[in-house]
Design a protein around this motif. Structure first.
Motif, PDB file in Angstrom:
ATOM      1  N   GLN A  21       8.547 -11.850   4.184  1.00 38.02           N
ATOM      2  CA  GLN A  21       9.992 -11.940   4.043  1.00 38.02           C
ATOM      3  C   GLN A  21      10.430 -10.955   2.950  1.00 38.02           C
ATOM      4  OE1 GLN A  21       8.089 -15.089   4.224  1.00 38.02           O
ATOM      5  NE2 GLN A  21       8.452 -14.616   6.388  1.00 38.02           N
ATOM      6  N   LEU A  22      11.280 -10.019   3.296  1.00 47.63           N
ATOM      7  CA  LEU A  22      11.668  -8.942   2.387  1.00 47.63           C
ATOM      8  C   LEU A  22      13.017  -9.248   1.751  1.00 47.63           C
ATOM      9  CD1 LEU A  22      10.748  -5.869   4.646  1.00 47.63           C
ATOM     10  CD2 LEU A  22       9.262  -7.258   3.193  1.00 47.63           C
ATOM     11  N   GLY A  23      13.158  -8.852   0.491  1.00 44.44           N
ATOM     12  CA  GLY A  23      14.443  -8.961  -0.176  1.00 44.44           C
ATOM     13  C   GLY A  23      14.662 -10.254  -0.926  1.00 44.44           C
ATOM     14  N   GLY A  24      13.717 -11.184  -0.858  1.00 43.63           N
ATOM     15  CA  GLY A  24      13.849 -12.439  -1.583  1.00 43.63           C
ATOM     16  C   GLY A  24      12.768 -12.578  -2.638  1.00 43.63           C
ATOM     17  N   ARG A  25      12.828 -13.659  -3.380  1.00 44.23           N
ATOM     18  CA  ARG A  25      11.844 -13.892  -4.427  1.00 44.23           C
ATOM     19  C   ARG A  25      10.477 -14.192  -3.829  1.00 44.23           C
ATOM     20  NH1 ARG A  25      13.282 -18.575  -8.147  1.00 44.23           N
ATOM     21  NH2 ARG A  25      13.130 -19.657  -6.129  1.00 44.23           N
ATOM     22  N   LEU A  26       9.445 -13.840  -4.578  1.00 47.25           N
ATOM     23  CA  LEU A  26       8.096 -14.173  -4.147  1.00 47.25           C
ATOM     24  C   LEU A  26       7.942 -15.689  -4.027  1.00 47.25           C
ATOM     25  CD1 LEU A  26       5.318 -13.082  -3.405  1.00 47.25           C
ATOM     26  CD2 LEU A  26       4.738 -13.023  -5.837  1.00 47.25           C
ATOM     27  N   GLU A  27       8.673 -16.426  -4.850  1.00 47.37           N
ATOM     28  CA  GLU A  27       8.620 -17.885  -4.784  1.00 47.37           C
ATOM     29  C   GLU A  27       9.064 -18.416  -3.419  1.00 47.37           C
ATOM     30  OE1 GLU A  27       9.732 -16.927  -9.117  1.00 47.37           O
ATOM     31  OE2 GLU A  27       9.821 -16.028  -7.131  1.00 47.37           O
ATOM     32  N   ASP A  28       9.887 -17.650  -2.723  1.00 51.34           N
ATOM     33  CA  ASP A  28      10.476 -18.136  -1.477  1.00 51.34           C
ATOM     34  C   ASP A  28       9.795 -17.588  -0.224  1.00 51.34           C
ATOM     35  OD1 ASP A  28      12.441 -19.537  -2.948  1.00 51.34           O
ATOM     36  OD2 ASP A  28      13.590 -17.680  -3.179  1.00 51.34           O
ATOM     37  N   VAL A  29       8.771 -16.766  -0.415  1.00 47.46           N
ATOM     38  CA  VAL A  29       8.072 -16.209   0.744  1.00 47.46           C
ATOM     39  C   VAL A  29       7.360 -17.327   1.493  1.00 47.46           C
ATOM     40  CG1 VAL A  29       6.146 -14.741   1.454  1.00 47.46           C
ATOM     41  CG2 VAL A  29       7.809 -13.895  -0.214  1.00 47.46           C
ATOM     42  N   GLN A  30       7.473 -17.323   2.837  1.00 47.25           N
ATOM     43  CA  GLN A  30       6.855 -18.356   3.664  1.00 47.25           C
ATOM     44  C   GLN A  30       5.537 -17.910   4.281  1.00 47.25           C
ATOM     45  OE1 GLN A  30      10.300 -19.103   6.286  1.00 47.25           O
ATOM     46  NE2 GLN A  30      10.141 -21.232   5.638  1.00 47.25           N
ATOM     47  N   THR A  31       5.442 -16.637   4.670  1.00 45.26           N
ATOM     48  CA  THR A  31       4.245 -16.156   5.353  1.00 45.26           C
ATOM     49  C   THR A  31       3.772 -14.853   4.735  1.00 45.26           C
ATOM     50  OG1 THR A  31       5.585 -14.996   7.014  1.00 45.26           O
ATOM     51  CG2 THR A  31       4.869 -17.232   7.547  1.00 45.26           C
ATOM     52  N   PHE A  32       2.481 -14.621   4.832  1.00 45.82           N
ATOM     53  CA  PHE A  32       1.863 -13.442   4.244  1.00 45.82           C
ATOM     54  C   PHE A  32       1.016 -12.712   5.285  1.00 45.82           C
ATOM     55  CE2 PHE A  32       2.677 -16.339   0.794  1.00 45.82           C
ATOM     56  CZ  PHE A  32       3.082 -15.532  -0.264  1.00 45.82           C
ATOM     57  N   ALA A  33       0.993 -11.388   5.177  1.00 39.34           N
ATOM     58  CA  ALA A  33       0.099 -10.569   5.994  1.00 39.34           C
ATOM     59  C   ALA A  33      -1.127 -10.219   5.156  1.00 39.34           C
ATOM     60  CB  ALA A  33       0.808  -9.303   6.458  1.00 39.34           C
ATOM     61  N   LYS A  34      -2.288 -10.285   5.767  1.00 37.00           N
ATOM     62  CA  LYS A  34      -3.547 -10.032   5.057  1.00 37.00           C
ATOM     63  C   LYS A  34      -4.027  -8.623   5.343  1.00 37.00           C
ATOM     64  CE  LYS A  34      -7.207 -12.330   6.528  1.00 37.00           C
ATOM     65  NZ  LYS A  34      -8.174 -11.372   7.126  1.00 37.00           N
ATOM     66  N   TYR A  35      -4.222  -7.830   4.273  1.00 37.22           N
ATOM     67  CA  TYR A  35      -4.651  -6.445   4.404  1.00 37.22           C
ATOM     68  C   TYR A  35      -5.826  -6.164   3.460  1.00 37.22           C
ATOM     69  CZ  TYR A  35       0.216  -5.760   6.118  1.00 37.22           C
ATOM     70  OH  TYR A  35       1.410  -5.838   6.781  1.00 37.22           O
ATOM     71  N   LEU A  36      -6.572  -5.127   3.760  1.00 40.74           N
ATOM     72  CA  LEU A  36      -7.513  -4.569   2.792  1.00 40.74           C
ATOM     73  C   LEU A  36      -6.721  -4.046   1.605  1.00 40.74           C
ATOM     74  CD1 LEU A  36     -10.384  -3.478   2.039  1.00 40.74           C
ATOM     75  CD2 LEU A  36      -9.742  -1.384   3.263  1.00 40.74           C
ATOM     76  N   GLY A  37      -7.223  -4.286   0.382  1.00 39.72           N
ATOM     77  CA  GLY A  37      -6.523  -3.841  -0.816  1.00 39.72           C
ATOM     78  C   GLY A  37      -7.480  -3.456  -1.926  1.00 39.72           C
ATOM     79  N   GLY A  38      -6.909  -3.242  -3.106  1.00 41.11           N
ATOM     80  CA  GLY A  38      -7.680  -2.756  -4.247  1.00 41.11           C
ATOM     81  C   GLY A  38      -7.605  -1.247  -4.289  1.00 41.11           C
ATOM     82  N   SER A  39      -7.333  -0.678  -5.454  1.00 42.00           N
ATOM     83  CA  SER A  39      -7.047   0.761  -5.540  1.00 42.00           C
ATOM     84  C   SER A  39      -8.167   1.619  -4.968  1.00 42.00           C
ATOM     85  CB  SER A  39      -6.767   1.157  -6.992  1.00 42.00           C
ATOM     86  OG  SER A  39      -7.885   0.871  -7.819  1.00 42.00           O
ATOM     87  N   SER A  40      -9.409   1.333  -5.327  1.00 45.81           N
ATOM     88  CA  SER A  40     -10.513   2.169  -4.845  1.00 45.81           C
ATOM     89  C   SER A  40     -10.735   2.006  -3.347  1.00 45.81           C
ATOM     90  CB  SER A  40     -11.794   1.838  -5.605  1.00 45.81           C
ATOM     91  OG  SER A  40     -11.665   2.199  -6.962  1.00 45.81           O
ATOM     92  N   ALA A  41     -10.609   0.775  -2.846  1.00 50.52           N
ATOM     93  CA  ALA A  41     -10.742   0.559  -1.409  1.00 50.52           C
ATOM     94  C   ALA A  41      -9.615   1.238  -0.654  1.00 50.52           C
ATOM     95  CB  ALA A  41     -10.770  -0.932  -1.099  1.00 50.52           C
ATOM     96  N   ASN A  42      -8.409   1.213  -1.226  1.00 54.05           N
ATOM     97  CA  ASN A  42      -7.289   1.928  -0.611  1.00 54.05           C
ATOM     98  C   ASN A  42      -7.595   3.414  -0.486  1.00 54.05           C
ATOM     99  OD1 ASN A  42      -5.678  -0.367  -0.373  1.00 54.05           O
ATOM    100  ND2 ASN A  42      -4.621  -0.012  -2.310  1.00 54.05           N
ATOM    101  N   VAL A  43      -8.122   4.004  -1.551  1.00 51.03           N
ATOM    102  CA  VAL A  43      -8.430   5.433  -1.540  1.00 51.03           C
ATOM    103  C   VAL A  43      -9.573   5.729  -0.575  1.00 51.03           C
ATOM    104  CG1 VAL A  43      -9.255   7.374  -2.940  1.00 51.03           C
ATOM    105  CG2 VAL A  43      -7.522   5.816  -3.857  1.00 51.03           C
ATOM    106  N   ALA A  44     -10.570   4.859  -0.551  1.00 51.66           N
ATOM    107  CA  ALA A  44     -11.684   5.056   0.381  1.00 51.66           C
ATOM    108  C   ALA A  44     -11.175   5.077   1.819  1.00 51.66           C
ATOM    109  CB  ALA A  44     -12.726   3.961   0.196  1.00 51.66           C
ATOM    110  N   ALA A  45     -10.339   4.099   2.167  1.00 53.88           N
ATOM    111  CA  ALA A  45      -9.794   4.047   3.527  1.00 53.88           C
ATOM    112  C   ALA A  45      -8.845   5.207   3.776  1.00 53.88           C
ATOM    113  CB  ALA A  45      -9.074   2.716   3.749  1.00 53.88           C
ATOM    114  N   GLY A  46      -8.007   5.528   2.775  1.00 49.46           N
ATOM    115  CA  GLY A  46      -7.039   6.608   2.947  1.00 49.46           C
ATOM    116  C   GLY A  46      -7.690   7.959   3.156  1.00 49.46           C
ATOM    117  N   THR A  47      -8.750   8.244   2.408  1.00 46.54           N
ATOM    118  CA  THR A  47      -9.442   9.525   2.591  1.00 46.54           C
ATOM    119  C   THR A  47     -10.210   9.548   3.900  1.00 46.54           C
ATOM    120  OG1 THR A  47     -11.249   8.669   1.203  1.00 46.54           O
ATOM    121  CG2 THR A  47      -9.621  10.095   0.139  1.00 46.54           C
ATOM    122  N   ALA A  48     -10.821   8.415   4.273  1.00 45.93           N
ATOM    123  CA  ALA A  48     -11.564   8.363   5.536  1.00 45.93           C
ATOM    124  C   ALA A  48     -10.642   8.623   6.719  1.00 45.93           C
ATOM    125  CB  ALA A  48     -12.264   7.013   5.675  1.00 45.93           C
ATOM    126  N   ARG A  49      -9.431   8.082   6.674  1.00 54.51           N
ATOM    127  CA  ARG A  49      -8.477   8.329   7.755  1.00 54.51           C
ATOM    128  C   ARG A  49      -8.135   9.809   7.884  1.00 54.51           C
ATOM    129  NH1 ARG A  49      -3.906   3.456   8.090  1.00 54.51           N
ATOM    130  NH2 ARG A  49      -5.375   1.824   8.733  1.00 54.51           N
TER     131      ARG A  49
END
Length: 648
Positions: A21-49
């Motif tokens: 849910q965009l534009g509201g407080r984090l307190e009010d978010v109902q659902t979350f999308a699960k992604y790969l994260g972490g700065s180094s993992a992001n860069v690893a995936a980004g460079t591999a792409r």
């Protein structure tokens, strides 16, 4: 020297839970999308792409999230041979929200997390020497164990001419300088952090950071003073990230003002989410720099990657592929909203989200109406259909044990009678398609017909949406428009949910003429309506019809996964002739056949004349014969065909 890898990334690898849910407080978010994260993992995936040969050096927990991180990295093409499993620590989590411009709260769940357990025992000198470059993050200087691992890795890198990149990656909360609820804080002065970063600077070949990160590394809130201090510790180029305005590259002495430095302008796009933009920038920068481009040229790649990511939800999933990056940079002046550019979004989905483009040998047993009719004919309870589908699944599993390339096997199975099979096979490496259409509906209807997209959201992400439409380009206008509206709705839902769509089109039947142009015209019409399925499933065609179909697909969607040929309960010898016709067509990647394989066994089993084991054996034998026949036909065609005949 020839190296196995272009880049090794050591650092944070986590799971991002992004508020939907965009534009509201984090307190009010109902659902979350699960992604790969972490700065180094992001860069690893980004460079591999982008085509960089990248390896990840980190740890994950011995649990579901750790397996998700490892599998996600592997899917992106990242080497995970040095992603260790920590038996005692949990994989890090980050909860993030998008409240609006300048408000991107995030909470780090990293107390004694797995990636902070990286130690010297996790790698050796040979591994570090196998890469042309080694990227580390400042966060991993925050504990003695991870700092020792970085220092040892850098010593081996220097001894083996492996270039060292420092991504300053400063988050005060990860150094315990702020409260846990202030994850979005980007700067707090600290002599301890400054000293730790400066101890690494002499060993670096490239230093990258935001203004706040340069300030902490230089120990001064005056940016120029901080830059000059960094320069006293290292001769390495410094790249200063400046958000929407681009970046500054300093390769020699720090100039009197930043206006006199090399400034690489950014790309003007509307911002949805700045989180992950820095990792995207570094991915593009390293793609260029490791490929031999100048830092100024490389920084332009970095700025473009950052611009694409800020326009999208998430970090790693928003990273561009190389073909997407090239398309954006060629048209950047006309793209203010990358997320609304149809061509760019299609390229992104097709080159980063779509799954296997390998050949597939699919046993389709999503049949509902036909098996219900068969059960009724012999007086068997319809509940027996589920039992029979389990026998078909057992036959597929039996065949999978005999083939070296198990990942090329697949099934199409429904949830009405095959729910247990779906649950069972989803845990395997089989390709899985799942029907959405109501059997025999024309115009096509969906099951469920209301809130179809919400139902799709409950499907496992690996399930490919399969939709059969009896569609002829010369159908009566009311029927054709009704079909097209429903198919377009489904196509849009699949795209928004990042799901692959297999569109099965049958033009035959009824009183409409079918010639060598009919199926190609049908496909052309659907492309005109901006439908671009990952797969087409088509009936056997004449050679001329196949050529027309391939020409349309290659012109309208060069990123299409391909065509699977269906069987329509044809006898085995008819299928073999059809295989010979289509085998020279490279875009036809295999078959999705059902009744031709299981119909004989079904009739015997439902009538009580065939045992469970005999049914499994019969289905497995027929399935295996078709696989071998397809592969034999393909090998013969490839051996005799010219390149022109293969592609056209």
């Amino acid at each position: 020297m020839s190296r196995k890898f272009d880049l090794i990334c050591l650092g944070r690898a986590a799971v991002d839970l992004y508020g939907q849910q965009l534009g509201g407080r984090l307190e009010d978010v109902q659902t979350f999308a699960k992604y790969l994260g972490g700065s180094s993992a992001n860069v690893a995936a980004g460079t591999a792409r982008l085509g960089v040969r990248t390896s990840m050096l980190t740890r994950v927990g011995d649990e579901h999230m750790g397996r998700f991180v490892r599998e996600s990295l592997r899917r992106e093409g990242v080497d995970v041979s040095h992603v260790a499993t920590d038996p005692d620590r949990l994989t890090a989590l980050v909860v993030l929200g998008i409240e609006g411009p300048g408000a991107y709260p995030h909470i780090f769940y990293r107390e004694r997390c797995a990636d902070m357990g990286v130690s010297i025992e996790d790698f050796d000198e040979q591994y570090i020497a196998s890469s042309g470059a080694f990227a580390v993050t400042g966060t991993h200087l925050s504990t003695p164990g991870t700092r020792a691992a970085i220092e040892q890795a850098i010593r081996w890198a220097r001894a083996n001419q492996t270039r060292v990149i420092l991504d300053i990656d400063y988050r005060p909360v990860l150094w315990k300088l702020t409260s846990a609820g202030q994850g979005e804080s980007r700067y707090m002065p600290s002599d301890v952090v400054t000293a730790a970063l400066q101890s690494l600077l002499p060993s670096c070949d490239l230093v990258v950071g935001t203004e706040e990160e340069i300030q902490i590394a230089g120990g001064s809130q005056d940016l120029l003073t901080a830059l000059r201090t960094i320069r006293t510790h290292t001769d390495a180029p410094i790249v200063l990230k400046r958000g929407a305005s681009g970046c500054v590259v300093i390769e020699g002495d720090v100039p009197p003002t930043l206006d006199e430095a090399v400034h690489v302008p950014g790309f003007a796009v509307e911002v949805m989410n700045v989180l992950g933009a820095g990792d995207a920038f570094l991915s593009g920068l390293l793609y260029g720099w490791l490929g031999g481009k100048s830092l100024a040229e490389s920084a332009r790649f970095g700025n473009a990657c950052g611009a694409l990511v800020v326009s999208r939800h998430g970090c790693t999933p928003a990273m561009p592929s190389r073909v997407e990056l090239e398309d954006f940079m060629a048209r950047a002046d006309s793209i203010r909203r990358p997320d609304l550019d149809d061509r760019l979004e299609h390229i992104h989905h097709a080159t980063t989200v779509r799954r296997t483009r390998d050949e597939l040998y699919v046993l389709a047993f999503d049949h509902r109406r036909q098996l219900e009719q068969l059960a009724d004919e012999v007086g068997a309870p319809r509940t027996h259909i589920a039992t029979f589908k389990n026998l078909i699944a057992a036959a597929v599993e039996r065949v999978s044990l005999t083939l070296p390339q198990r990942g090329r096997l697949g099934v199409i199975v429904d949830a009405r009678h095959g729910a247990a099979v779906l649950n069972r096979l989803t845990r395997t490496d089989l390709w899985i398609g799942r029907p959405i259409e109501v059997p025999a509906s024309r115009p096509v209807a969906f099951d469920p017909d209301d809130d179809t997209a919400l139902d799709l959201l409950t499907w496992p992400t690996g399930h490919v949406i399969k939709c059969l439409a009896f569609y002829h380009p010369d159908d009566p206008i009311e029927l054709r428009l009704a079909q097209e509206q429903r198919l377009r709705e489904l196509s849009l839902a699949a795209h928004k949910l990042d799901r692959d769509l297999l569109l099965e089109i049958i033009c035959s039947g009824g009183d409409r003429n079918v010639d060598d142009d009919t199926t190609a015209r049908a496909i052309q019409r659907l492309y005109n309506l901006e439908m671009r399925p990952a797969w087409w499933k088509l009936a056997p065609q004449t050679p001329a019809s196949w050529r027309n179909i391939v020409r349309v697909i290659e012109e309208r969607d060069p990123w299409c996964n391909g065509i699977l040929m269906l069987g329509l309960d044809a006898p085995e010898d008819s299928l073999l002739r059809a295989f010979a016709d289509v085998a020279p067509i490279e875009l036809c990647r295999g078959f999705a056949v059902g009744r031709s394989i299981f119909n004989s066994a079904a009739r015997g089993w439902f009538a009580g004349t065939l045992s469970d084991e005999a049914a499994v054996e019969d289905i497995a034998a027929r399935y295996q014969r078709l696989i071998h026949a397809w592969r034999d036909a393909r090998r013969a065609a490839m051996k005799s065909a010219t390149p022109q005949s293969v592609s056209a």
